[in-house]
Design an enzyme around this catalytic site. Structure first.
Site, PDB file in Angstrom:
ATOM      1  N   ASP A 162      -0.018  -6.559   7.405  1.00 36.90           N
ATOM      2  CA  ASP A 162       0.075  -5.872   6.591  1.00 36.90           C
ATOM      3  C   ASP A 162       0.635  -4.635   6.219  1.00 36.90           C
ATOM      4  OD1 ASP A 162      -1.571  -4.828   4.222  1.00 36.90           O
ATOM      5  OD2 ASP A 162      -2.677  -3.848   5.562  1.00 36.90           O
ATOM      6  N   ASP A 165       0.191  -2.916  11.479  1.00 35.74           N
ATOM      7  CA  ASP A 165      -0.516  -3.190  12.487  1.00 35.74           C
ATOM      8  C   ASP A 165      -0.573  -4.876  12.387  1.00 35.74           C
ATOM      9  OD1 ASP A 165      -1.569  -4.245  10.471  1.00 35.74           O
ATOM     10  OD2 ASP A 165      -3.337  -2.436  11.047  1.00 35.74           O
ATOM     11  N   TYR A 322      -9.793  -2.594   2.608  1.00 34.85           N
ATOM     12  CA  TYR A 322      -9.130  -3.177   1.660  1.00 34.85           C
ATOM     13  C   TYR A 322     -10.353  -3.261   0.809  1.00 34.85           C
ATOM     14  CZ  TYR A 322      -4.169  -2.985   2.811  1.00 34.85           C
ATOM     15  OH  TYR A 322      -3.213  -2.089   3.617  1.00 34.85           O
ATOM     16  N   GLU A 569       3.007   5.343   6.639  1.00 35.58           N
ATOM     17  CA  GLU A 569       2.633   3.352   7.167  1.00 35.58           C
ATOM     18  C   GLU A 569       2.745   3.405   6.344  1.00 35.58           C
ATOM     19  OE1 GLU A 569      -0.484   0.420   8.935  1.00 35.58           O
ATOM     20  OE2 GLU A 569      -1.058   2.653   8.210  1.00 35.58           O
TER      21      GLU A 569
END
Length: 618
Positions: A162, A165, A322, A569
């Protein structure tokens, strides 16, 4: 018997005369000397002279003009020669292979597009293809599914990690694939001009191949679906090794990777159905694969309707990372894509059901109305269905709700413009679609894509603009909005920083990404052993080209700090929106959308006539 002497005198013709040729030749001396002494015109001369003795004409009569024969011949020859040479040149130009990139350097959006697609190569999980072109990545997590004894799905290798990570969250991942497919359907010519059509199709197929593993894709009915692979729960100070507690290269992961399955996950299943359905249009020329995708999408959408529920309910990890606010928007979004993929009007009836639209929030505003994201697809669904009204105009019984979607889309587009106050802007010009909350760029790029796409829809429909209240705005205003937002991301901001890694010379060097921050030096760093790479102030040893970071704050500030994921990120969903916006803006602005491909499975529409009025009663 007398005949007319064409030379001026009478000519007696005696039918009974049987004189010999010698007698006739001697009689010529008796002809009128005056008649023979006059000059003869060309016609008269031709009667006397044989074919080989005729004089060559010095002039050519063109009817309205008499020209010299020599000039006429030279002129005609020159024209024929010029035509031959021109035809030869055209033939050579058309037959010799051309390299489109030779027409000049690509524009900034095309350059950024080439880089943004590379991020997906860096995020691949499983056994990588030989041409992955990211030197510091290798095979990883090839035993996903097998290592979880409780999982009914034993092969979950593949797909995409995703973000920074190694978790595979199927909800945002499927949204990312849908966005990429949508952009290919609309702008395949631009992808081809950029040399990226095959690349982006490979990226999509890598995702859809994985999705087909996450449920029984050969069945017509299912009762479960894999929602997530990996774990990131560190609540309560947990020190259990997982994808968030540890800082390891994906290639070195040795801790258990659990599989999270769901049995009531309408939002996830409908979004995955949208991903497979949209991809089936992308791969329509591969009939066997396209049919496989349509079947899988049909099974998933049926599951989403039969077993209602949010996939992130019941305190699952998804609620933390999410969380899905509802599944009604996925029903509209997924239903629209199912209709385009199959032509089955039952899906269109569902997507345009007023009750469904009401539950999805189509008829009310709110602070986040019009914000298109991995969570809320309503704005995208309304644009997608407005397309149907603009180009096919199905009429009754769909017209009323489609007109409503069209009007709501127009309102959303108005809210993006700087003349309105629905959303604030930073001093540098970035629209704050998430109202100053962290990680803003993923929403910005989605809005840029929708604005450019809607302007292209209007252009293809020969509509110069749209109304915001009493004011009429040109479609150029929408494109300008999209350009200013993407330009901000590419470096036209107060910090003069490109938030797309690898683009320009000034971009984040401490991206929150495990694989990019740990050197590929054949040393395996264990769960905690990688922490030193997480915490170092040194730049990442690997440049993760094409990653769009989370973005700046509401003051245009940015902290290039690896441990601050709210700034540094990148995510799949964010990059998919960026790719879609970049391809829409790239290349020649005169290159229009592909109006017809999305309708390839839709049968000809014959609008149902409205019901007759009730009988008159006195």
């Amino acid at each position: 018997m007398y005949g007319r002497d064409p030379w001026g005198g009478p000519l007696e013709i005696n039918a009974a005369d049987s004189a010999t040729d010698d007698d006739r030749s001697r009689n010529l001396n008796d002809f009128d000397k005056a008649a023979l002494s006059r000059p003869l015109d060309e016609t008269q001369q031709s009667w006397l002279l044989g074919p080989g003795e005729q004089k060559k004409k010095k002039y050519v009569d063109l009817g309205c003009l008499i020209v010299s024969r020599k000039i006429f011949v030279w002129t005609l020859g020159t024209i024929l020669a010029a035509g031959f040479i021109t035809g030869l040149i055209v033939l050579i130009v058309k037959t010799v292979p051309r390299h489109h990139k030779g027409h000049g350097p690509p524009d900034n959006y095309t350059v950024a597009l080439n880089k943004a697609l590379m991020f997906f190569n860096a995020q691949r999980s499983g056994k990588l293809p030989k041409h992955n072109n990211v030197s510091w990545r290798g095979n990883s997590c090839t035993n996903d599914g097998k290592s979880d004894s409780g999982s009914t799905l034993k092969d979950l290798s593949g797909g995409y990690y995703d973000a920074g990570d190694a978790i595979k969250f199927n909800f945002p991942q499927s949204f990312a694939m849908t966005m990429l497919s949508w952009s290919v359907i609309e702008y395949s010519a631009k992808y081809e001009a950029a040399g990226e059509l095959n690349h982006v199709k490979e990226i999509i197929k890598w995702g859809t191949d994985y999705f087909l593993k996450t449920f029984n894709s050969t069945a017509d009915t299912i009762n479960s679906l894999a929602a997530q692979v990996g774990s990131g729960d560190t609540s309560g100070g947990s020190t259990t090794p997982n994808d968030h507690y540890c800082w390891m290269r994906p290639e070195d992961i040795d801790y258990p990777r659990p599989v999270t399955e769901c049995h009531s996950c309408s939002d996830l299943a409908a979004e995955m159905a949208a991903a497979l359905a949209s991809a089936s249009i992308v791969f329509k020329d591969n009939k066997a694969y396209s049919k496989k995708l349509v079947h899988g999408a049909t099974t998933l959408f049926k599951f989403s309707r039969d077993q209602r529920g949010r996939y992130s309910a019941s305190g699952s990890e998804a609620a933390t990372f999410y969380n899905s606010s509802s599944y009604w928007d996925e029903f509209v979004w997924g239903g629209a894509w199912m209709y385009y993929a199959t032509g089955n009007t039952s899906y269109l009836q569902l997507a345009t059901a007023p009750g469904l639209a009401k539950h999805a929030g189509a008829f009310w505003g709110g602070p986040d109305y019009g914000v298109f994201s991995w969570d809320n697809k309503l704005a995208g669904a309304q644009v997608l269905l407005t397309r149907l009204r603009l180009f096919l105009s199905p009429g009754y019984p769909y017209e009323e709700i489609l007109k409503t979607f069209h009007n709501q889309t127009s309102i959303v587009m108005c809210s993006f413009l700087p003349y309105f106050t629905s959303f604030n802007r930073t001093k540098g010009g970035m629209i704050q679609l998430n109202h100053g909350r962290p990680q803003p760029l993923q929403y910005t790029v989605n809005a840029a894509f929708l604005a450019t796409l809607f302007s292209d829809y209007l252009k293809a429909a020969d509509t110069p603009g749209w109304y915001c209240g009493p004011n009429f705005y040109s479609i150029d205003v929408l494109r300008k909005f999209a350009e200013t937002q993407i330009d901000y991301i590419l470096g036209k901001n107060p910090r003069k920083m490109s938030y797309l890694v690898g683009y320009g010379s000034h971009y984040p060097k401490h991206v929150h990404h495990r694989g990019a921050s740990i050197p590929n030096n054949k040393v395996k760093y264990n769960c905690k052993g990688g922490w030193k790479w997480r915490d170092t102030k040194q730049p990442n040893p690997h440049t993760i080209v094409g990653a769009m970071v989370a973005g700046p704050d509401r003051q245009d500030g940015f902290k290039d700090v690896r441990t601050n994921y709210n700034y540094t990120e990148p995510t799949l969903a964010g990059n998919a929106g960026l790719v879609a916006a970049l391809v829409a803006l790239s290349g020649d602005s005169d290159t229009q959308i592909d109006k017809n491909t999305i309708f390839s499975a839709v049968p000809p529409m014959f609008p149902t006539p409205p019901p007759p009025p009730a009988p008159w009663k006195p």
